[in-house]
Design a protein around this motif. Structure first.
Motif, PDB file in Angstrom:
ATOM      1  N   PHE A 171       0.798  -1.227   0.000  1.00 45.54           N
ATOM      2  CA  PHE A 171       0.000   0.000   0.000  1.00 45.54           C
ATOM      3  C   PHE A 171       0.829   1.274   0.000  1.00 45.54           C
ATOM      4  CE2 PHE A 171      -3.878  -2.130  -0.079  1.00 45.54           C
ATOM      5  CZ  PHE A 171      -4.848  -1.180  -0.330  1.00 45.54           C
ATOM      6  N   VAL A 172       2.086   1.206   0.404  1.00 49.17           N
ATOM      7  CA  VAL A 172       2.920   2.407   0.354  1.00 49.17           C
ATOM      8  C   VAL A 172       3.161   2.831  -1.092  1.00 49.17           C
ATOM      9  CG1 VAL A 172       5.162   1.230   0.297  1.00 49.17           C
ATOM     10  CG2 VAL A 172       4.984   3.487   1.324  1.00 49.17           C
ATOM     11  N   SER A 173       3.024   1.902  -2.036  1.00 46.67           N
ATOM     12  CA  SER A 173       3.292   2.227  -3.437  1.00 46.67           C
ATOM     13  C   SER A 173       2.168   3.028  -4.085  1.00 46.67           C
ATOM     14  CB  SER A 173       3.537   0.947  -4.238  1.00 46.67           C
ATOM     15  OG  SER A 173       2.348   0.178  -4.337  1.00 46.67           O
ATOM     16  N   VAL A 174       0.964   2.964  -3.528  1.00 46.16           N
ATOM     17  CA  VAL A 174      -0.185   3.630  -4.157  1.00 46.16           C
ATOM     18  C   VAL A 174       0.012   5.144  -4.247  1.00 46.16           C
ATOM     19  CG1 VAL A 174      -2.659   4.097  -4.000  1.00 46.16           C
ATOM     20  CG2 VAL A 174      -1.794   1.779  -3.583  1.00 46.16           C
ATOM     21  N   PRO A 175       0.302   5.839  -3.132  1.00 43.12           N
ATOM     22  CA  PRO A 175       0.507   7.286  -3.266  1.00 43.12           C
ATOM     23  C   PRO A 175       1.694   7.637  -4.151  1.00 43.12           C
ATOM     24  CG  PRO A 175       1.079   6.529  -1.051  1.00 43.12           C
ATOM     25  CD  PRO A 175       0.381   5.410  -1.715  1.00 43.12           C
TER      26      PRO A 175
END
Length: 356
Positions: A104-108
C-alpha cells in the motif's frame, strides 16, 4: 542516458521488497542515483537502510484491513497525505523512472508519479494482482508478471511476463558457514521453517508443540518472526531466529527441506535453489487468498506439498513434513527441469527503456 535517477518503492512485508533488493545494486553499479520511498515503520525501511548509496524517504500510507476498524475511515486521508509527500519528493529528485514492487505504500507514489509525468513500472509477484497493484496499474506504463497465468488478469497493452527475479546472493551460500552458525551437521536432514517476515503465531505454536517428535527426524532452523523467539524451547538441534538476512543464504545451503508460507518471491527462490517445500498459505480469512493460489500452482507442478492453515495442528504438521521427507528426491528431480529466465536483467532492461 543523461538522467540516471530512479526511485524505488514497495513495502509492508519483506515480499514487497525482495525484488527491489535484487535490482537496486545493479543500478548503483551502473552509476544511477537511487532513492527509495517507503513507509515510516515498515520492514522496507530496515531492509533498504542497510544498502549504502540509497536515500530513504518515508511517506504516509494506508492499509488494507479485512475487518472493521475506525482506522479504515482515516486511510483515505493518509493516502492523500502520502501522495502529497511523494509528489514533493519526486519533484525534488526528478527521477527518470519509478519502479514499484507493490504494497500500500506504493499507491501514493504511483499516483504522484502520474501527476508529475514520470513513467512507472510495476512488478506483480503473485498469481493474481494484489489490491494495491490493482489501484496503481492505471498510473503505470508497464506491469511485469512472475506467473505466466497472471497475464490473464492484467491489461494486455501494459503487461509483460518476465518470470521470477531471484536474488543472486542466495546462490552463494556456504554449507560450512551454515553448520557453524547452527552447530548442526550433515548426518541428519535440516528443516528450515519460515512463517513470513512477521512470523506466524499458529505455525510457531504447532512447531513447538511437536518439537520433540520433529527433532527425531530433523535438525530445525526456525525463523519465527520479531519478538517470537522463545527460550523455553531451547533444544539441541533446534535454532531460533527472529529474522535473518545475510545469514539466510548459508542457512538455505544446509537446508534439505523448507516449511514456509506461500509468498511468491520466497517460493520461487526455494524453487531456484531446488528446495522441496511444505507450503502453509495464509487462509482466505486472513488474506485475499493469493498465497493459496500460489501454493496450489506449485503443488500441481510437483514442487511442493500444501497444508491448509485450517487443517494445521501439531499432528498434521508432523505427518506432512514426514511425507515431504519421503517425497524430496522426486520433488528435486522435477525442480531441476525448471528453467528460470534471465528475469532480473530483463526487468532492468525494461525499466531503462521506460525511463524518460
Amino acid at each position: 542516458m543523461k538522467n540516471k535517477q530512479i526511485i524505488f518503492t514497495g513495502g509492508g512485508t519483506a515480499g514487497h521488497v525482495m525484488v527491489n533488493l535484487a535490482i537496486i545494486p545493479e543500478f548503483l553499479k551502473e552509476g544511477w542515483t537511487v532513492d527509495y520511498i517507503g513507509s515510516k515503520e515498515g520492514i522496507e525501511k530496515e531492509l533498504i537502510s542497510e544498502i549504502d548509496g540509497v536515500t530513504y524517504h518515508s511517506v504516509s500510507t494506508g492499509k488494507l484491513r479485512r475487518y472493521f476498524s475506525k482506522e479504515n475511515f482515516k486511510d483515505p486521508f493518509k493516502v492523500l497525505k502520502g501522495t502529497l509527500q511523494a509528489y514533493q519528493i519526486i519533484g525534488k529528485k526528478k527521477p527518470a523512472v519509478i519502479f514499484s514492487k507493490g504494497g500500500f505504500v506504493s499507491v501514493p507514489v504511483l499516483v504522484a508519479s502520474k501527476l508529475r509525468g514520470v513513467p512507472a513500472v510495476i512488478h506483480e509477484s503473485d498469481y493474481t494482482p494484489g489490491l494495491a497493484n490493482k489501484i496503481a496499474i492505471p498510473f503505470a506504463q508497464k506491469v511485469l508478471a512472475t506467473f505466466p497465468e497472471t497475464m490473464d488478469y492484467l491489461p494486455e497493452e501494459k503487461a509483460e511476463w518476465i518470470g521470477a527475479v531471484v536474488r543472486e546472493q542466495l546462490f552463494t551460500g556456504n554449507r560450512a558457514r551454515g553448520y557453524k552458525l547452527t552447530g548442526f551437521n550433515s548426518h541428519k536432514n535440516t528443516l528450515l521453517i519460515m512463517g513470513g517476515s512477521v512470523g506466524s503465531k499458529k505455525i510457531n505454536e504447532c512447531v513447538r508443540e511437536s518439537l520433540d517428535s520433529l527433532l527425531k527426524q530433523f535438525q530445525i532452523v526456525h525463523i519465527c518472526g520479531k519478538n517470537n523467539v522463545d527460550e523455553n524451547y531451547e533444544r539441541k538441534g533446534y535454532v531460533q531466529y527472529e529474522y535473518v538476512q545475510d545469514e539466510l543464504k548459508d542457512l538455505l545451503a544446509i537446508s534439505d527441506l523448507i516449511c514456509s508460507r506461500a509468498g511468491s518471491n520466497a517460493i520461487f527462490e526455494f524453487l531456484a535453489l531446488h528446495k522441496p517445500m511444505l507450503l502453509i498459505p495464509l487462509s482466505r480469512q486472513a488474506s485475499r487468498g493469493d498465497q493459496i493460489v500460489n501454493a496450489e500452482s506449485f503443488q500441481k507442478q510437483g514442487y511442493a506439498r500444501v497444508l491448509e492453515e485450517e487443517e494445521l495442528d501439531k499432528h498434521s504438521l508432523y505427518d506432512a513434513l514426514l511425507q515431504l521427507k519421503k517425497d524430496k528426491l522426486d520433488m528435486k528431480e522435477k525442480m531441476t527441469q525448471f528453467r528460470s529466465r534471465e528475469a532480473k536483467q530483463q526487468v532492468i532492461d525494461i525499466i531503462q527503456s521506460v525511463a524518460k
